[in-house]
Design a protein around this motif. Sequence first.
Motif, PDB file in Angstrom:
ATOM      1  N   SER A  63       0.733  -1.176  -0.134  1.00  0.00           N
ATOM      2  CA  SER A  63      -0.069  -0.039   0.046  1.00  0.00           C
ATOM      3  C   SER A  63       0.835   1.456  -0.124  1.00  0.00           C
ATOM      4  O   SER A  63       0.624   2.061  -0.461  1.00  0.00           O
ATOM      5  N   LEU A  64       2.076   1.196   0.639  1.00  0.00           N
ATOM      6  CA  LEU A  64       2.899   2.536   0.597  1.00  0.00           C
ATOM      7  C   LEU A  64       3.310   2.760  -0.601  1.00  0.00           C
ATOM      8  O   LEU A  64       3.200   3.944  -1.160  1.00  0.00           O
ATOM      9  N   ILE A  65       3.851   1.794  -1.606  1.00  0.00           N
ATOM     10  CA  ILE A  65       4.269   2.082  -2.704  1.00  0.00           C
ATOM     11  C   ILE A  65       2.969   2.575  -3.765  1.00  0.00           C
ATOM     12  O   ILE A  65       3.070   3.393  -4.442  1.00  0.00           O
ATOM     13  N   GLU A  66       1.862   1.944  -3.588  1.00  0.00           N
ATOM     14  CA  GLU A  66       0.764   2.374  -4.471  1.00  0.00           C
ATOM     15  C   GLU A  66       0.370   3.707  -3.926  1.00  0.00           C
ATOM     16  O   GLU A  66       0.148   4.762  -4.815  1.00  0.00           O
ATOM     17  N   VAL A  67       0.179   4.070  -2.559  1.00  0.00           N
ATOM     18  CA  VAL A  67      -0.166   5.451  -2.206  1.00  0.00           C
ATOM     19  C   VAL A  67       0.847   6.469  -2.689  1.00  0.00           C
ATOM     20  O   VAL A  67       0.443   7.456  -3.099  1.00  0.00           O
ATOM     21  N   ILE A  68       2.050   6.270  -2.428  1.00  0.00           N
ATOM     22  CA  ILE A  68       3.261   7.170  -2.964  1.00  0.00           C
ATOM     23  C   ILE A  68       3.159   7.448  -4.221  1.00  0.00           C
ATOM     24  O   ILE A  68       3.220   8.776  -4.844  1.00  0.00           O
ATOM     25  N   THR A  69       3.191   6.427  -4.951  1.00  0.00           N
ATOM     26  CA  THR A  69       3.197   6.677  -6.780  1.00  0.00           C
ATOM     27  C   THR A  69       1.786   7.306  -7.106  1.00  0.00           C
ATOM     28  O   THR A  69       1.935   8.278  -8.001  1.00  0.00           O
ATOM     29  N   ILE A  70       0.690   7.317  -6.586  1.00  0.00           N
ATOM     30  CA  ILE A  70      -0.651   7.590  -6.907  1.00  0.00           C
ATOM     31  C   ILE A  70      -0.841   9.299  -6.612  1.00  0.00           C
ATOM     32  O   ILE A  70      -0.853  10.016  -7.264  1.00  0.00           O
ATOM     33  N   VAL A  71      -0.131   9.382  -5.099  1.00  0.00           N
ATOM     34  CA  VAL A  71       0.102  10.944  -4.898  1.00  0.00           C
ATOM     35  C   VAL A  71       0.946  11.574  -5.799  1.00  0.00           C
ATOM     36  O   VAL A  71       0.560  12.682  -5.988  1.00  0.00           O
ATOM     37  N   THR A  72       2.147  11.062  -5.923  1.00  0.00           N
ATOM     38  CA  THR A  72       3.062  11.674  -6.956  1.00  0.00           C
ATOM     39  C   THR A  72       2.456  11.990  -8.180  1.00  0.00           C
ATOM     40  O   THR A  72       2.715  12.979  -8.911  1.00  0.00           O
ATOM     41  N   ASN A  73       1.665  10.949  -8.959  1.00  0.00           N
ATOM     42  CA  ASN A  73       1.106  11.109 -10.061  1.00  0.00           C
ATOM     43  C   ASN A  73      -0.111  12.328  -9.986  1.00  0.00           C
ATOM     44  O   ASN A  73      -0.164  13.176 -10.856  1.00  0.00           O
ATOM     45  N   LEU A  74      -0.853  12.472  -8.889  1.00  0.00           N
ATOM     46  CA  LEU A  74      -1.900  13.312  -8.685  1.00  0.00           C
ATOM     47  C   LEU A  74      -1.606  14.664  -8.648  1.00  0.00           C
ATOM     48  O   LEU A  74      -1.880  15.725  -9.265  1.00  0.00           O
ATOM     49  N   ILE A  75      -0.386  14.850  -7.553  1.00  0.00           N
ATOM     50  CA  ILE A  75       0.289  16.403  -7.699  1.00  0.00           C
ATOM     51  C   ILE A  75       0.803  16.800  -8.673  1.00  0.00           C
ATOM     52  O   ILE A  75       0.615  17.929  -9.236  1.00  0.00           O
ATOM     53  N   SER A  76       1.454  15.762  -9.451  1.00  0.00           N
ATOM     54  CA  SER A  76       2.354  16.278 -10.791  1.00  0.00           C
ATOM     55  C   SER A  76       1.078  16.928 -11.701  1.00  0.00           C
ATOM     56  O   SER A  76       1.091  17.908 -12.358  1.00  0.00           O
ATOM     57  N   TYR A  77      -0.010  16.150 -11.887  1.00  0.00           N
ATOM     58  CA  TYR A  77      -0.831  16.632 -12.826  1.00  0.00           C
ATOM     59  C   TYR A  77      -1.682  17.635 -12.472  1.00  0.00           C
ATOM     60  O   TYR A  77      -2.157  18.418 -13.290  1.00  0.00           O
ATOM     61  N   ILE A  78      -2.091  17.703 -11.287  1.00  0.00           N
ATOM     62  CA  ILE A  78      -2.750  18.856 -10.752  1.00  0.00           C
ATOM     63  C   ILE A  78      -2.209  20.297 -11.283  1.00  0.00           C
ATOM     64  O   ILE A  78      -2.632  21.179 -11.635  1.00  0.00           O
ATOM     65  N   LEU A  79      -0.495  20.369 -10.664  1.00  0.00           N
ATOM     66  CA  LEU A  79       0.174  21.317 -11.147  1.00  0.00           C
ATOM     67  C   LEU A  79       0.393  21.593 -12.503  1.00  0.00           C
ATOM     68  O   LEU A  79       0.435  22.772 -13.073  1.00  0.00           O
ATOM     69  N   ILE A  80       0.408  20.313 -13.328  1.00  0.00           N
ATOM     70  CA  ILE A  80       0.294  20.794 -14.736  1.00  0.00           C
ATOM     71  C   ILE A  80      -1.004  21.144 -15.257  1.00  0.00           C
ATOM     72  O   ILE A  80      -0.618  21.946 -16.268  1.00  0.00           O
ATOM     73  N   ILE A  81      -2.070  20.975 -14.954  1.00  0.00           N
ATOM     74  CA  ILE A  81      -3.224  21.491 -15.353  1.00  0.00           C
ATOM     75  C   ILE A  81      -3.330  22.867 -15.200  1.00  0.00           C
ATOM     76  O   ILE A  81      -3.836  23.797 -15.726  1.00  0.00           O
ATOM     77  N   VAL A  82      -2.788  23.251 -13.636  1.00  0.00           N
ATOM     78  CA  VAL A  82      -2.604  24.865 -13.431  1.00  0.00           C
ATOM     79  C   VAL A  82      -1.780  25.437 -14.423  1.00  0.00           C
ATOM     80  O   VAL A  82      -2.333  26.397 -14.719  1.00  0.00           O
ATOM     81  N   THR A  83      -0.703  24.742 -14.671  1.00  0.00           N
ATOM     82  CA  THR A  83       0.101  25.630 -15.595  1.00  0.00           C
ATOM     83  C   THR A  83      -0.530  25.483 -16.848  1.00  0.00           C
ATOM     84  O   THR A  83      -0.265  26.746 -17.976  1.00  0.00           O
ATOM     85  N   MET A  84      -0.846  24.412 -17.666  1.00  0.00           N
ATOM     86  CA  MET A  84      -1.638  24.625 -18.687  1.00  0.00           C
ATOM     87  C   MET A  84      -2.678  25.654 -18.785  1.00  0.00           C
ATOM     88  O   MET A  84      -2.932  26.228 -19.878  1.00  0.00           O
TER      89      MET A  84
END
Length: 332
Positions: free
Chosen positions: A204-225
């Motif tokens: 679960s630790l690996i799954e949560v960390i990777t999901i959170v990394t993806n979510l934060i990255s794409y939230i910031l990407i969308i804001v920039t876009m």
Amino acid sequence: MAPRNCTRVTGFIFRGITDILKLQNILFVFFFAIYFCMLVGNVWMIVLISVDSQLHSSMFFFLSNLSLLDVVSSSVIAPKVMLSSLVKSKDIYFSGCVVQFFLFSFCADELCLLAVTAYNRFVAICNPLLYNVIMSKRVCFQLVAGSYLCACANATVHTSTEFSLSFGHSNVLDHFFCDICPLQEIACSDFCINKRLLVFLFGSLIEVITIVTNLISYILIIVTMLRIRSTKGRRKAFYTCTSHLTAVSMFHGTILFMYLRPSANYSLDTDKMASVFYTMVIPMLNPLIYSLRNKDVKDSLRRAIETKLRAHFSPKGVRIGQPNPSKASLHT
């Protein structure tokens, strides 16, 4: 789970996807087609990225590693499934099951690499001026090495925990490869709470960390876009991310469905179908997703095809763009 009488197990027998003999040949053709397409697509991606200097960037470096993991994960399972579809023997040695389980667990590194690729996209879109500084070759190698190290730790924990169980009251796995749930079903020793917590927390630790990394990255990407005034620039940024976001959604969605759904809804048939999807179908689709949605990959493929055609149809010993020596001598 109450302890059961155990005898030493030297191997396991797979029940496979179905017991209907008439479907065995159809399954072989089906899996062979999927595996062949997966192998051609991913090996083609690796070779194309290696030989084309214009694809020697951090993004394609990560994509080549994803393709490599797809080849390994499918090759660990698909050949055995195809062989079992042709012959009556569906057994596997205990050591072979351990190796298959470890390698398949190791390929969960794709979760980490998808997160690293999302971070790479974030840097490219949100900090384009500092991109070459932040995502240097050294950093890229460190990120990939860290992903492999994490995958090795994950595979070691899961494999050592799973095969510390005792097997013996049955050696028949109601599945087509060595997976967590089918192995626990036939274990004759109690899968104690400490081991359950270790496997659950680590996975679960690996799954949560990777999901959170993806979510934060794409939230910031969308804001920039949204801040990009140019429609062309916004469209380019969008197309850069859609292929990766599609792969992330498919992979994480299947993993969450497989291992985090309520036990009351657990069904072996559903589990098998979902396993086919994320062990064979997704690795086959990944090269198509990345190539069809990526202009650089399509341009590289076009250049490679043009080079081959020119080399094939041009006279031997004559380079493209150079005068024919025989004709030149006639004019002198």
